[in-house]
Design a protein around this motif. Structure first.
Motif, mmCIF file in Angstrom:
data_model
loop_
_atom_site.group_PDB
_atom_site.id
_atom_site.type_symbol
_atom_site.label_atom_id
_atom_site.label_comp_id
_atom_site.label_asym_id
_atom_site.label_seq_id
_atom_site.Cartn_x
_atom_site.Cartn_y
_atom_site.Cartn_z
ATOM 1 N N SER A 1 18.460 -1.819 8.193
ATOM 2 C CA SER A 1 18.583 -3.056 7.426
ATOM 3 C C SER A 1 17.402 -3.947 7.782
ATOM 4 C CB SER A 1 19.911 -3.746 7.746
ATOM 5 O OG SER A 1 19.949 -4.054 9.127
ATOM 6 N N GLY A 2 17.430 -5.175 7.309
ATOM 7 C CA GLY A 2 16.312 -6.075 7.580
ATOM 8 C C GLY A 2 15.203 -5.870 6.571
ATOM 9 N N SER A 3 13.986 -6.282 6.937
ATOM 10 C CA SER A 3 12.896 -6.142 5.979
ATOM 11 C C SER A 3 11.696 -5.442 6.613
ATOM 12 C CB SER A 3 12.495 -7.518 5.441
ATOM 13 O OG SER A 3 11.886 -8.246 6.474
ATOM 14 N N ILE A 4 10.983 -4.680 5.796
ATOM 15 C CA ILE A 4 9.759 -4.010 6.252
ATOM 16 C C ILE A 4 8.675 -4.127 5.181
ATOM 17 C CG2 ILE A 4 10.704 -2.324 7.874
ATOM 18 C CD1 ILE A 4 10.699 -0.282 5.565
ATOM 19 N N THR A 5 7.441 -4.006 5.616
ATOM 20 C CA THR A 5 6.311 -3.965 4.683
ATOM 21 C C THR A 5 5.692 -2.582 4.745
ATOM 22 O OG1 THR A 5 5.879 -6.296 5.057
ATOM 23 C CG2 THR A 5 4.093 -5.007 4.085
ATOM 24 N N VAL A 6 5.466 -2.012 3.550
ATOM 25 C CA VAL A 6 4.989 -0.646 3.470
ATOM 26 C C VAL A 6 3.719 -0.593 2.628
ATOM 27 C CG1 VAL A 6 5.572 1.654 2.635
ATOM 28 C CG2 VAL A 6 7.340 0.236 3.648
ATOM 29 N N TRP A 7 2.664 0.021 3.164
ATOM 30 C CA TRP A 7 1.420 0.203 2.395
ATOM 31 C C TRP A 7 1.324 1.658 1.956
ATOM 32 C CZ3 TRP A 7 -3.566 -2.859 2.550
ATOM 33 C CH2 TRP A 7 -3.287 -4.220 2.750
ATOM 34 N N VAL A 8 1.256 1.878 0.635
ATOM 35 C CA VAL A 8 1.163 3.243 0.115
ATOM 36 C C VAL A 8 0.058 3.340 -0.935
ATOM 37 C CG1 VAL A 8 3.577 3.883 0.493
ATOM 38 C CG2 VAL A 8 2.933 2.695 -1.602
ATOM 39 N N ASP A 9 -0.370 4.579 -1.231
ATOM 40 C CA ASP A 9 -1.293 4.788 -2.345
ATOM 41 C C ASP A 9 -0.469 4.934 -3.625
ATOM 42 O OD1 ASP A 9 -0.155 7.235 -1.859
ATOM 43 O OD2 ASP A 9 -1.995 8.374 -2.161
ATOM 44 N N ALA A 10 -1.143 5.021 -4.752
ATOM 45 C CA ALA A 10 -0.442 5.054 -6.037
ATOM 46 C C ALA A 10 0.468 6.269 -6.160
ATOM 47 C CB ALA A 10 -1.455 5.041 -7.175
ATOM 48 N N VAL A 11 0.068 7.385 -5.532
ATOM 49 C CA VAL A 11 0.867 8.610 -5.646
ATOM 50 C C VAL A 11 2.204 8.467 -4.927
ATOM 51 C CG1 VAL A 11 0.854 11.098 -5.273
ATOM 52 C CG2 VAL A 11 -1.284 9.914 -5.732
ATOM 53 N N ARG A 12 2.203 7.730 -3.817
ATOM 54 C CA ARG A 12 3.432 7.571 -3.028
ATOM 55 C C ARG A 12 4.280 6.397 -3.526
ATOM 56 N NH1 ARG A 12 1.257 12.156 -1.295
ATOM 57 N NH2 ARG A 12 -0.614 10.953 -1.684
ATOM 58 N N LEU A 13 3.766 5.659 -4.511
ATOM 59 C CA LEU A 13 4.495 4.480 -4.992
ATOM 60 C C LEU A 13 5.896 4.822 -5.518
ATOM 61 C CD1 LEU A 13 4.394 1.430 -5.424
ATOM 62 C CD2 LEU A 13 3.370 1.829 -7.662
ATOM 63 N N PRO A 14 6.040 5.898 -6.315
ATOM 64 C CA PRO A 14 7.396 6.234 -6.789
ATOM 65 C C PRO A 14 8.366 6.483 -5.637
ATOM 66 C CG PRO A 14 5.740 7.592 -7.902
ATOM 67 C CD PRO A 14 5.028 6.805 -6.861
ATOM 68 N N VAL A 15 7.865 7.034 -4.534
ATOM 69 C CA VAL A 15 8.718 7.297 -3.373
ATOM 70 C C VAL A 15 9.218 5.975 -2.799
ATOM 71 C CG1 VAL A 15 8.817 8.335 -1.081
ATOM 72 C CG2 VAL A 15 7.438 9.411 -2.870
ATOM 73 N N ALA A 16 8.294 5.031 -2.643
ATOM 74 C CA ALA A 16 8.671 3.726 -2.107
ATOM 75 C C ALA A 16 9.673 3.032 -3.022
ATOM 76 C CB ALA A 16 7.421 2.860 -1.924
ATOM 77 N N LYS A 17 9.436 3.149 -4.317
ATOM 78 C CA LYS A 17 10.342 2.511 -5.271
ATOM 79 C C LYS A 17 11.736 3.125 -5.205
ATOM 80 C CE LYS A 17 7.309 0.628 -8.797
ATOM 81 N NZ LYS A 17 6.548 0.973 -10.010
ATOM 82 N N LEU A 18 11.758 4.442 -5.031
ATOM 83 C CA LEU A 18 13.042 5.125 -4.939
ATOM 84 C C LEU A 18 13.796 4.684 -3.685
ATOM 85 C CD1 LEU A 18 14.973 7.226 -6.061
ATOM 86 C CD2 LEU A 18 13.686 8.988 -4.866
ATOM 87 N N TYR A 19 13.048 4.466 -2.597
ATOM 88 C CA TYR A 19 13.675 3.999 -1.363
ATOM 89 C C TYR A 19 14.288 2.618 -1.591
ATOM 90 C CZ TYR A 19 14.396 2.798 3.543
ATOM 91 O OH TYR A 19 14.969 2.428 4.732
ATOM 92 N N VAL A 20 13.540 1.761 -2.265
ATOM 93 C CA VAL A 20 14.033 0.414 -2.553
ATOM 94 C C VAL A 20 15.353 0.497 -3.328
ATOM 95 C CG1 VAL A 20 13.561 -1.705 -3.854
ATOM 96 C CG2 VAL A 20 11.744 -0.610 -2.536
#
Lengths: 304, 442
Positions: free
Chosen positions: B37-56
């Motif tokens: 829980s809590g908050s994090i900041t994640v830096w990704v390239d465009a290819v990994r963006l869908p992965v980050a969005k899915l995590y969100v």
């Protein structure tokens, strides 16, 4: 320029010169804060960095000798030297030559040509380089036959062979910058009083004599001005090699020019002090070039 | 490094597929959310963006601030600048970073950057066993596990099954057979190619598999660079006649002229050593080789020596040692690298061969079903994953520009590879020294 100052007495001349400062100030005032914030302050900061270590202690000339000994330093300066010589040479000959040619033509013809020369300059820096990337790729270039016949290049990688690079960058810079300078030179030629030309013609001077013996000496200061600006710009080459390096997947070194080397030192090696030392080197070269040109051409002399 | 940039294109093309996959995952992926829980900041390239969005989407209890940047070589410079600035101001570090550059964690884990967290003891040990040993070794710097590879980029031999059958050739198993076939192709079918050597990473395709010691960290901050070693020279000698006869041209698959000359329209690629992510993306996408022709075979080996292969890329995840929410950061990396919601299918969420073994198995099964391939390419890729030679270490300086400027430009000018090896060694040594390494020969 006022010719009265030259003929007036010494006392009066001193008085007018004293008045120049407060009169001139309002004109330069809007620019002054920008000059201080973006010009003078970074220069002082660079000087400070160049003569100190990471921890801020005095380093003397250590950063300069260290960057000089870097294996990329000499090649980068060699590249820049060839590039600047080729580019300035081309600017001198073609810009002045074309401006002189245009000035002798009827107004409508010369206006058309001035516009045509100016067009390539409308593409700012990076955009122009991107277009040149296509121009230099024999598979898509409209000038493919030239690339094949002159450079013997059948693929992009051959067009940008290491030996061609200074000339290619000089060509890119020339075509994007020359048009603007041709217009400036044309404007300079227009300041020459027509009666001077008329008098020369009556004295029996042909078009060549008028161009080289009359017009050329009269626009000398503008040529000096062009050279100073271009010299500083040339030694600070960055965009062209950087973009070609990326577009060619690294066939061009990422430290091809001195400015690129400073950039790499700062951001890849976290060596801001070394980068500042190279920046100061470039500043010195630019200043030296400017001093030579100014003193040789009498750029700031009020009267000849 | 540009090698993963075309995935951008792929990513946009299959954006629709991604949305569908995300919906499916939203229904199934919740099981993975753990206690983060809590908050994090994640830096990704465009290819990994869908992965980050899915995590969100699947982890509503974690507030994720996703920042995209170019994760390639340019991105590395950006990241270096940023980390230095954060270090100076003492705040602002992201919790998780993805890079396309396999060597980035090396500088991230050392001064002046000193950014990467040691994942040993923090990341679930039971999951770590899913990574192949060479992958973990590559992420280990000075005894600390400073990253986890997102995908493996092991090299295989791509084969145009249709053409090989048509010409009556058998697929080579050794570099010698490959070279012999090359000589034959040059005579019987001029214009066809059995590989290429114009990439900025071609040394990883040919010198790495032959265990050439030009990037071998032998002690902390000490690198062995010996381009005169027989493991380098014998491969150069094998390649020289092939480069000369045109069956291994010094050109890059990413240039328009390459696609024009050898791509789908003319279909002249017979064989090509390349990393796993070439697969459908490069052959089907960039080069437009028609479906039903390509497949992958085992990487080539030297005579009857033990087989080894190289690697091209294989981007890592790095967790910040400054993170105030390590639990959530680890949970994110766990999700991105091991969860089946992300890693099960070749596509936008997982374009490359997953480095986490159990996920790779599912991914391969799906890859093998792809009708693009003339035969299932999965088995060779899987076998090659364990063969990446460990003697090619990741270093803080980039070696690709040296290879490109010292060697490729000369190959393009018609010089031989053997003659360029000294310049390659010298260039690498210079860069290593500039980056603070001690260079040794043996």
């Amino acid at each position: 320029m006022s010719s009265s100052a030259a003929t007036s007495e010494h006392v009066e001349a001193t008085r007018t010169r004293g008045l120049h400062v407060p009169r001139g100030l309002p004109f330069v005032l809007p620019y002054l804060p920008f000059l201080i914030v973006f010009g003078i302050a970074p220069t002082i900061y660079a000087l400070e960095l160049a003569f100190t270590n990471v921890d801020g202690s005095w380093a003397g000339f250590d950063n300069f000798t260290r960057t000089y000994d870097d294996f990329r330093f000499i090649p980068a300066f060699k590249h820049i030297l060839v590039y600047t010589v080729v580019w300035l040479g081309a600017l001198m000959v073609f810009v002045v030559g074309l401006a002189l040619l245009l000035h002798g033509r009827a107004n409508r013809v010369s206006a058309t040509y001035r516009f045509l020369f100016y067009i390539p300059g409308a593409l700012a820096g990076a955009a122009a380089v991107v277009i040149w990337l296509f121009m230099l790729d024999p598979t898509v270039s409209p000038g493919a036959f030239l690339l094949r016949d002159l450079l013997g290049a059948n693929i992009f990688a051959q067009s940008i062979a290491p030996g061609n690079l200074p000339y290619i960058f000089a060509m890119i810079a020339f075509w994007t910058g020359a048009g603007g300078w041709i217009v400036v030179m044309y404007g300079a030629l227009n300041t020459i009083p027509p009666d001077l030309e008329e008098a020369a013609r009556i004295d029996g001077a042909g078009p060549f004599t008028i161009a080289f013996r009359l017009k050329l000496p009269l626009i000398r200061k503008w040529i000096a001005y062009m050279l100073i600006l271009s010299f500083a710009l040339g030694t600070q080459l960055f965009v062209e090699p950087e973009i070609v390096q990326h577009a060619s997947f690294g066939l061009v070194s990422d430290t091809w020019s001195t400015n690129q080397l400073a950039y790499q030192l700062a951001f890849r090696y976290a060596d801001f002090n070394g980068a500042a030392a190279i920046a100061v080197d470039l500043l010195m070269i630019g200043l030296l070039g400017a001093v030579v040109i100014v003193t040789r051409s009498g750029l700031f002399r009020a009267e000849d | 490094m540009k090698v993963e940039q075309r995935w951008l294109m792929l990513a946009s093309v299959v954006a629709v597929a991604a949305t569908t996959a995300a919906l499916v995952a939203a229904a199934t992926g919740g099981a993975n959310s753990g206690k983060a829980s809590g908050s994090i900041t994640v830096w990704v390239d465009a290819v990994r963006l869908p992965v980050a969005k899915l995590y969100v989407k699947t982890h509503p209890r974690v507030k994720v601030n996703v920042v995209t940047y170019d994760g390639d070589g340019n991105g590395a410079t950006t990241m270096q600048t940023k980390i230095q600035l954060w270090n100076r101001t003492g705040k602002g570090w992201p919790d998780v970073v993805f890079s396309e550059q396999a060597n980035d964690p090396v500088w991230m884990s050392q001064p002046p950057f000193d950014f990467a967290l040691n994942l040993k003891g923090v990341f679930p040990a039971s999951l770590l066993t899913g990574w192949p040993a060479p992958s973990l070794a590559q992420c280990t710097v000075n005894g600390r596990l400073v990253c986890l590879q997102d995908n493996l980029a092991q090299e295989v031999l791509y084969v145009n099954k249709k053409l090989m059958g048509q010409f009556g050739y058998t697929v080579p198993k050794t570099w010698q057979e490959w070279a012999a076939l090359g000589a034959k192709v040059a005579k019987e079918h001029p214009g066809y190619i059995i590989g290429n050597i114009g990439e900025s990473f071609s040394h990883w395709l040919y010198l790495w598999p032959d265990r050439c010691p030009i990037s071998q960290v032998v002690a902390p901050k000490t690198v062995r660079i010996n381009s005169a070693n027989v493991q380098c020279t014998r491969m150069a000698q094998l390649l020289d006649p092939l480069i000369k006869s045109g069956v291994v041209p010094p050109e890059s698959v990413f240039t328009p002229s390459f696609a024009q000359k050898y791509g789908g329209d003319t279909d002249k690629i017979l064989l090509m050593p390349g990393p796993t992510w070439y697969a459908k993306d490069i052959f089907g996408g960039t080069l437009k080789v028609p479906a039903g022709e390509m497949t992958a075979a085992m990487p080539l080996r030297w005579n009857n020596e033990a087989p080894t292969t190289g690697q091209v890329g294989g981007g890592p995840w790095i967790v910040s040692k400054h993170s105030k929410n390590v639990a959530a950061a680890i949970d994110f990396v766990k999700f991105a690298t091991t969860s089946l919601a992300v890693k099960s299918k070749p596509g936008a969420l997982s374009p490359g061969f997953p480095s986490y073994g159990p996920a790779a198995t599912v991914w391969l099964k799906n890859l093998n079903k792809d009708p693009y391939f003339a035969a299932p390419p999965g088995a060779a890729m899987k076998a090659a994953a364990a063969l990446v030679w460990k003697g090619w270490s990741m270093v803080t300086y980039p070696d690709q520009p040296v290879w490109s400027t010292a060697v490729v430009t000369q190959l393009v000018a018609g010089k031989s590879l053997s003659d360029q090896l000294p310049a390659l060694g010298e260039g690498l040594s210079n860069n290593a020294k500039a980056a603070g390494y001690k260079v040794v020969n043996k």
